[in-house]
Structure formats: structure tokens, C-alpha cells
Design a protein around this motif. Sequence first.
Motif, mmCIF file in Angstrom:
data_model
loop_
_atom_site.group_PDB
_atom_site.id
_atom_site.type_symbol
_atom_site.label_atom_id
_atom_site.label_comp_id
_atom_site.label_asym_id
_atom_site.label_seq_id
_atom_site.Cartn_x
_atom_site.Cartn_y
_atom_site.Cartn_z
ATOM 1 N N PHE A 78 0.848 -1.185 0.000
ATOM 2 C CA PHE A 78 0.000 0.000 0.000
ATOM 3 C C PHE A 78 0.892 1.246 0.000
ATOM 4 O O PHE A 78 1.778 1.369 0.851
ATOM 5 C CB PHE A 78 -0.898 0.022 1.244
ATOM 6 C CG PHE A 78 -1.649 -1.262 1.467
ATOM 7 C CD1 PHE A 78 -2.876 -1.479 0.865
ATOM 8 C CD2 PHE A 78 -1.104 -2.259 2.271
ATOM 9 C CE1 PHE A 78 -3.555 -2.666 1.068
ATOM 10 C CE2 PHE A 78 -1.776 -3.449 2.468
ATOM 11 C CZ PHE A 78 -3.005 -3.656 1.871
ATOM 12 N N ASP A 79 0.662 2.142 -0.941
ATOM 13 C CA ASP A 79 1.401 3.398 -0.982
ATOM 14 C C ASP A 79 0.588 4.459 -0.239
ATOM 15 O O ASP A 79 -0.537 4.799 -0.646
ATOM 16 C CB ASP A 79 1.632 3.836 -2.432
ATOM 17 C CG ASP A 79 2.476 2.827 -3.201
ATOM 18 O OD1 ASP A 79 3.328 2.167 -2.583
ATOM 19 O OD2 ASP A 79 2.261 2.692 -4.431
ATOM 20 N N GLY A 112 8.517 5.047 -0.155
ATOM 21 C CA GLY A 112 7.561 4.815 -1.225
ATOM 22 C C GLY A 112 8.114 5.108 -2.601
ATOM 23 O O GLY A 112 9.295 5.428 -2.764
ATOM 24 N N PRO A 113 7.241 5.034 -3.623
ATOM 25 C CA PRO A 113 7.699 5.209 -5.011
ATOM 26 C C PRO A 113 8.109 6.643 -5.332
ATOM 27 O O PRO A 113 8.739 6.880 -6.354
ATOM 28 C CB PRO A 113 6.477 4.786 -5.837
ATOM 29 C CG PRO A 113 5.315 4.991 -4.917
ATOM 30 C CD PRO A 113 5.819 4.681 -3.544
ATOM 31 N N LEU A 117 5.759 9.659 0.151
ATOM 32 C CA LEU A 117 4.995 8.414 0.265
ATOM 33 C C LEU A 117 5.822 7.344 0.971
ATOM 34 O O LEU A 117 7.043 7.259 0.787
ATOM 35 C CB LEU A 117 4.571 7.887 -1.103
ATOM 36 C CG LEU A 117 3.549 8.690 -1.907
ATOM 37 C CD1 LEU A 117 3.267 7.999 -3.234
ATOM 38 C CD2 LEU A 117 2.250 8.865 -1.113
ATOM 39 N N ASP A 118 5.152 6.528 1.771
ATOM 40 C CA ASP A 118 5.709 5.300 2.318
ATOM 41 C C ASP A 118 4.999 4.121 1.668
ATOM 42 O O ASP A 118 3.846 4.239 1.225
ATOM 43 C CB ASP A 118 5.497 5.222 3.836
ATOM 44 C CG ASP A 118 6.338 6.229 4.603
ATOM 45 O OD1 ASP A 118 7.330 6.722 4.047
ATOM 46 O OD2 ASP A 118 5.972 6.519 5.762
ATOM 47 N N THR A 119 5.679 2.970 1.616
ATOM 48 C CA THR A 119 5.058 1.736 1.162
ATOM 49 C C THR A 119 4.973 0.770 2.333
ATOM 50 O O THR A 119 5.988 0.471 2.970
ATOM 51 C CB THR A 119 5.838 1.093 0.006
ATOM 52 O OG1 THR A 119 5.806 1.967 -1.135
ATOM 53 C CG2 THR A 119 5.206 -0.236 -0.391
ATOM 54 N N LEU A 120 3.762 0.312 2.629
ATOM 55 C CA LEU A 120 3.527 -0.667 3.690
ATOM 56 C C LEU A 120 3.326 -2.031 3.049
ATOM 57 O O LEU A 120 2.527 -2.178 2.108
ATOM 58 C CB LEU A 120 2.297 -0.272 4.511
ATOM 59 C CG LEU A 120 2.296 1.154 5.086
ATOM 60 C CD1 LEU A 120 0.996 1.419 5.842
ATOM 61 C CD2 LEU A 120 3.501 1.375 5.997
ATOM 62 N N VAL A 151 -5.706 5.164 -2.081
ATOM 63 C CA VAL A 151 -4.588 4.336 -1.638
ATOM 64 C C VAL A 151 -4.278 3.334 -2.747
ATOM 65 O O VAL A 151 -5.085 2.432 -3.009
ATOM 66 C CB VAL A 151 -4.919 3.581 -0.334
ATOM 67 C CG1 VAL A 151 -3.756 2.670 0.069
ATOM 68 C CG2 VAL A 151 -5.241 4.553 0.791
ATOM 69 N N PRO A 152 -3.147 3.471 -3.448
ATOM 70 C CA PRO A 152 -2.770 2.451 -4.423
ATOM 71 C C PRO A 152 -2.503 1.116 -3.724
ATOM 72 O O PRO A 152 -1.748 1.056 -2.751
ATOM 73 C CB PRO A 152 -1.489 3.018 -5.059
ATOM 74 C CG PRO A 152 -1.586 4.503 -4.822
ATOM 75 C CD PRO A 152 -2.239 4.635 -3.472
ATOM 76 N N VAL A 153 -3.161 0.059 -4.211
ATOM 77 C CA VAL A 153 -3.033 -1.276 -3.634
ATOM 78 C C VAL A 153 -2.401 -2.182 -4.683
ATOM 79 O O VAL A 153 -2.821 -2.200 -5.843
ATOM 80 C CB VAL A 153 -4.403 -1.844 -3.224
ATOM 81 C CG1 VAL A 153 -4.256 -3.223 -2.592
ATOM 82 C CG2 VAL A 153 -5.116 -0.896 -2.257
#
Length: 320
Positions: A78-79, A112-113, A117-120, A151-153
Amino acid sequence: MLRWRVGLIALLTAPALVGCGGGSDEVTPDPSTTTDQPQVSVDLTTPDSYAKNTDGLVGVQVAAKGSHPASATVTVRFDVPAGKLVTVAYQATQNEADGQHWPALKLSSSPGPKAGLDTLTGSYSVPLHDGDLWRFSLRPQFGPSAEIKNVPVHVSLAEGGQTVATASQDATLTAVTAVRTNTGKTAWTLYRDGRWAEVDYTLTNVSTQDARSMNVGLAVNRCNPDETLSCQADGSLLGAIALQKFDKGRWVSLSGSNGQASRVLTTSLKAGADSQVRLRLAPGTSLAKDVDRAEVVLAWAAPGADGSFNGTDASDFTIH
């Protein structure tokens, strides 16, 4: 059903009332290595509402043809805005005898990308059968903002460390939520004997933006008399049910409907604010005798605003 709800929201954004799908990115095997590649693909669907501190379901549909692994590792990513979190619980079994078992998924954080942004990321294992639909719940701990609307999934399936299928889809963040505030034993029944059944809601703007003008409407669906409670749009039902709203200390009748919905109110809703909506319904003598179950749907939309201000809330009723 989803198609009808999209249509209902479109109706609320139309001037006359001033009154979710899936996607996949299948991995295309390198032609030079197709001999031993498992025939697996995955489709990711985000049909639910994804509101701050509220669970919404995400579907992972698997297709596995020919020779394929017996199980796979599912990795979800998730971003999210930097420093923000989501919580996830996943469906661990499809055996009805085991009941619904939804463990919490541990997520790790990484850059994140892009900046801000963070990526979980989290992983779990599932058996792999053709046609399986696996679900997980997504609970954002933040609402939409001027910069962040969804939220990009991303989901991937892997076997033996090798990725065999991937898919991505956006989960649109909901700016406005509705919560039923009367949920007692009699809150899920409509009466043919003339008694009113009250249906109360609190609408809350969980975003950081104001809704300057928001239309709120009500619709009633016919539900099939089976255990799945499958419901379909039926514009005639609303005409056979009396509807009133509580306004300025008294109950006021609402007459007429526009297509499939009756306008309840038009209001503004500032960021962080809420609004109380009190309604009551009473089936009339023109309601067909074979209608014994119905779905009452509150829908809201802000004409001219982005889609995060649109939403629905459904309650299932028995008719006596």
C-alpha cells in the motif's frame, strides 16, 4: 448491485436532484521460459468504501489453469502518505466449517515510489485453486486530502520465491461516512400495519476539505427471499413506502422521487463536521405482498467535487 449504486450516485450529482470495478496487470511470461511457467493470474477489486478508521473489503480473484503450485505467498503493498498507516486483516480459510478467521496482517514500512509516500508491505500464504476469491479488509487511519484521494493497492502471488502473478488497483478514499445511530432490535424491521420505522444516521466529513454542497438521497431495493439477501434496484418500492424526515422539531413528509432516489436534503459539511439525519419509513397498502425483505440505501454526492465525496450506506430490513 454495484452498478446500480454507481448509477444512484450519478443521479445525486445530476442537476435534477438538487435533490467500483477491478483491474489487473497479469504477468506476461518471457516466451523463452513459458514451458515451465504456471498458468496463474490474479484480479484485484476494490468495490467497497474506504473511510478513515473503517474497514473496507478488497477482493483477490485467482485463476489457476493447468499445472500450478498448490499454494502461494500473497504479498500486498500500500502506498500511503509518509507517516500514515493502514491496518489489514486477511481471510485465512475458505472452509465454512472453520468459520470466518481473519488474522491481523503485520505490515513493514519502506520508502515509497516517490517523495512524500511510504510503502507498507505484508505477506501471508493461501492454498491455490482456480476460481478462489480471497479477501482482506483495509482500514485507512487517514482520510482524503487535496493531494491524496486514494490508496494504491498492489498484490503479487509467488511460489518458491518466483512471482507468478501481479495486480494493482486504487482504493478510493471516502471523504464522508454514514453511521446508523439507531441499531436496536426493532431498527431492522418495516411494518405493514402503519407503524413508522425510524432510520437515523450521522454523516461525518472525515477529510481535510469542505463539502460546500452535498445532496443526500434515499432509495429502497427489493431483496430476494434467500439466505444471500441479494438485492436489486426497484424504483417502484420507494413509491409504495411513505417517507418522512425530522426537520426543525417536527416530522415532514417527503413526496416524489427522481428515478430511483428521493431527495432527503441538500447541505454543506465542513471538514471534520457532522450532520444528523433522522428518517422514518412506513410501507403502504400498494407494496406487493410478496416483498418481505428490502434494502434501504442512503446515498450522498457533492456535485462538482471529486468522487471521494460520493458514497452509500445500506441497511437490510425485514418487512412484516
